[in-house]
Design an enzyme around this catalytic site. Structure first.
Site, PDB file in Angstrom:
ATOM      1  N   ASP A  13       0.936  -1.309   0.004  1.00 16.19           N
ATOM      2  CA  ASP A  13      -0.177   0.057   0.025  1.00 16.19           C
ATOM      3  C   ASP A  13       0.776   1.235   0.080  1.00 16.19           C
ATOM      4  O   ASP A  13       0.302   2.269   0.398  1.00 16.19           O
ATOM      5  CB  ASP A  13      -0.969  -0.014   1.331  1.00 16.19           C
ATOM      6  CG  ASP A  13      -1.709  -1.254   1.325  1.00 16.19           C
ATOM      7  OD1 ASP A  13      -2.502  -1.538   0.464  1.00 16.19           O
ATOM      8  OD2 ASP A  13      -1.843  -1.804   2.388  1.00 16.19           O
ATOM      9  N   HIS A  43      -4.130  -1.267  -6.753  1.00 23.98           N
ATOM     10  CA  HIS A  43      -3.557  -0.120  -6.997  1.00 23.98           C
ATOM     11  C   HIS A  43      -4.524   0.815  -7.532  1.00 23.98           C
ATOM     12  O   HIS A  43      -5.565   0.381  -8.185  1.00 23.98           O
ATOM     13  CB  HIS A  43      -2.703  -0.300  -8.080  1.00 23.98           C
ATOM     14  CG  HIS A  43      -1.298  -0.909  -7.974  1.00 23.98           C
ATOM     15  ND1 HIS A  43      -0.865  -1.124  -6.536  1.00 23.98           N
ATOM     16  CD2 HIS A  43      -0.733  -1.868  -8.903  1.00 23.98           C
ATOM     17  CE1 HIS A  43       0.157  -1.889  -6.755  1.00 23.98           C
ATOM     18  NE2 HIS A  43       0.198  -2.349  -7.724  1.00 23.98           N
TER      19      HIS A  43
END
Length: 408
Positions: A13, A43
Site C-alpha cells: 500500500d 492499486h
C-alpha cells in the site's frame, strides 16, 4: 533497453501503482510487466477525477500504447481477470483486450483455493495472518508442492479436470464437511467456458520477454507485493538490462492484517494518519494499521533489493503534525542492545523497543506541490534525513492522490 523496476519497500500500500502509471505513460515505454501476486493487490489511479482500480492487471493499461504482461510468477483468478477487464473498458480505457497477455506458466487461483484460504484463516484463529481470502496463499502452496494448475493446463480438458478433482479430493480429506458447499463439477463447467475465451491472451512469457529484450523494448516492471510480504520473481529478466530499481516508500507506515508492526500507533496519531491518508484497502475495504515511518524496515528492504532511487509517497498526509517521528533503531527488550537489522524472529519483532528521531512538522500544505524548492524547509529536512539515513536518493515525492501531484 532500459528496464525500470518498481518495488514496494514496506508492507504494501505504498503507492506503487501511481508511480508505475507515471513511468509507463512515457511515450517510449512499450511494455509493462507484473512479476508476482494475484488479485489481492490493489492499486488506485486517479485521472481526470475518475478512480481506476487495479487488482490483478498491470496499471500500465492506462497507457494506450503499451502492452502488458502477467508474468509467470503471478497467480490468476480467471473470473476476476475478465471482470477487471470489463470494468476498465467501461471506464473508457482503450483497447485493453488487445494489450494484455498472460504467461502460460501462471498458476490458476481456483474457487477452491479461495474457499480453503478462509478455512485456513479459521484454523489459525487468534494467530490468523489477516489475508484477503482471495486464495493467493493456497495457490502458491499448491504451486510449491507441484500439485497446482497452470494456465496451460486449462486448454487440455482431461488434464485440468483431473488436477482440479485431485485438489478437491485432497482438501476434502483435510477439511471434511467444511467443504461440502464447494462443487468441483460447477468449477469445471466454468472453465469449459474459459477454455474458449482465454487463448487470445495467453503467451509463452519466456519467449515474449526474450524477444522484447533482444529488440530493446523499453519496459516498466511492477512488483505487486511489497518486500516484507512477498517476492519478486517470474519475468525471465536479463539483469544486465536493468537501468533502475525504484523502491516505493510511504511517508509513514501502514500494514493490513495481523503480524508485528513496531511503529504502529493505536492512539491519536494512528487515527489521524488513517483518516488523513484514507487508509482503507482497495481490495477489501479494511482499515489499515498506521504508524510512523520505520527506517529500520527501509534499510533492510534496500539491502535486499538494492534500490537506485526511492519514491516517497503521501508526504502531504503529514502536513498538520506539530512533530513527526522516524524509527531509526530497534532495541532488544531483554538485553537492551540495539538489534543489528530487521529481525527474522517475529516474536522478537513484536517486542522490540523502537528508537525514534523527532523532527518539527511543517504545518503548511504540500498538497499538489510539484517543485522540490516549493516544499516547506521542514518537509525538505524530513526528505533529506531519509535520504542520508538510507543512503539512496529520493527521486520522486508524492504530494497528493492525483497523477500530476508528484515532484520529480
Amino acid at each position: 533497453m532500459p528496464a525500470i523496476i518498481v518495488l514496494g519497500a514496506q508492507w504494501g500500500d505504498e503507492g506503487k501503482g501511481k508511480l508505475v502509471d507515471i513511468l509507463a505513460t512515457a511515450p517510449t515505454v512499450a511494455l509493462v510487466a507484473r512479476a508476482q501476486g494475484g488479485n489481492n493487490a490493489g492499486h488506485t489511479i486517479l485521472l481526470n477525477g475518475q478512480s481506476h482500480h487495479f487488482h490483478l492487471l498491470p496499471s500500465g493499461l492506462m497507457n494506450p500504447r503499451a502492452s502488458n504482461l502477467l508474468g509467470s510468477g503471478v497467480v490468476v483468478h480467471v473470473p476476476s481477470f475478465f471482470e477487471e477487464l470489463l470494468d476498465l473498458e467501461q471506464k473508457g480505457l482503450e483497447n485493453v483486450r488487445e494489450r494484455i497477455f498472460i504467461s502460460d506458466r501462471c498458476h490458476v487461483v481456483s474457487d477452491l483455493h479461495i474457499r480453503v484460504d478462509g478455512l485456513e484463516e479459521q484454523e489459525l484463529s487468534g494467530n490468523s495472518l489477516g489475508t484477503t481470502k482471495r486464495g493467493i496463499g493456497p495457490c502458491y502452496s499448491t504451486k510449491a508442492s507441484r500439485s497446482g494448475i497452470r494456465i496451460s493446463d486449462i486448454f487440455t480438458k482431461e488434464v485440468f479436470d483431473r488436477k482440479i478433482r485431485e485438489l478437491a479430493r485432497g482438501y476434502k480429506l483435510r477439511f471434511g464437511a467444511l467443504l461440502d458447499d464447494y462443487d468441483v463439477e460447477s468449477e469445471i463447467s466454468k472453465f469449459d467456458t474459459f477454455r474458449t475465451e482465454l487463448p487470445q491472451y495467453v503467451v509463452d512469457a519466456v519467449s515474449f520477454m526474450t524477444s522484447a529484450q533482444q529488440n530493446n523494448v523499453e519496459m516498466v516492471l511492477e512488483g505487486a507485493n511489497a518486500l516484507l510480504l512477498g517476492i519478486f520473481t517470474g519475468l525471465a529478466l536479463n539483469p544486465t538490462k536493468i537501468s533502475s530499481i525504484i523502491g516505493v516508500v510511504k511517508a509513514y507506515t501502514t500494514r493490513v492484517g495481523s503480524g508485528p508492526f513496531p511503529t504502529e500507533n493505536l492512539d491519536e496519531v494512528g487515527i489521524r494518519l488513517q483518516e488523513l491518508g484514507r487508509e482503507f484497502g482497495v481490495t477489501t475495504g479494511r482499515r489499515r494499521r498506521c504508524g510512523w515511518l520505520d527506517l529500520v524496515c527501509i534499510k533492510f528492504s534496500t539491502a535486499i533489493n538494492h534500490y537506485t532511487a526511492l519514491n516517497l509517497t503521501k508526504l502531504d498526509v503529514l502536513d498538520t503534525f506539530e512533530t513527526v517521528k522516524i524509527a531509526i533503531a530497534y532495541v532488544h527488550p531483554e538485553t537492551g542492545e540495539q538489534v543489528p537489522s530487521f529481525p527474522a524472529d517475529l516474536n522478537l519483532l513484536s517486542k522490540v523497543e523502537v528508537v525514534y528521531h523527532e523532527m518539527p512538522g511543517w504545518n503548511s500544505p504540500t498538497m499538489g506541490v510539484k517543485a522540490y524548492h516549493d516544499l516547506p524547509k521542514a518537509a525538505r529536512d524530513y526528505v533529506e534525513y531519509i535520504e542520508q539515513f538510507v543512503g539512496v536518493k529520493i527521486k520522486y515525492i508524492g504530494t497528493g492522490p492525483a497523477r500530476e501531484a508528484m515532484i520529480t
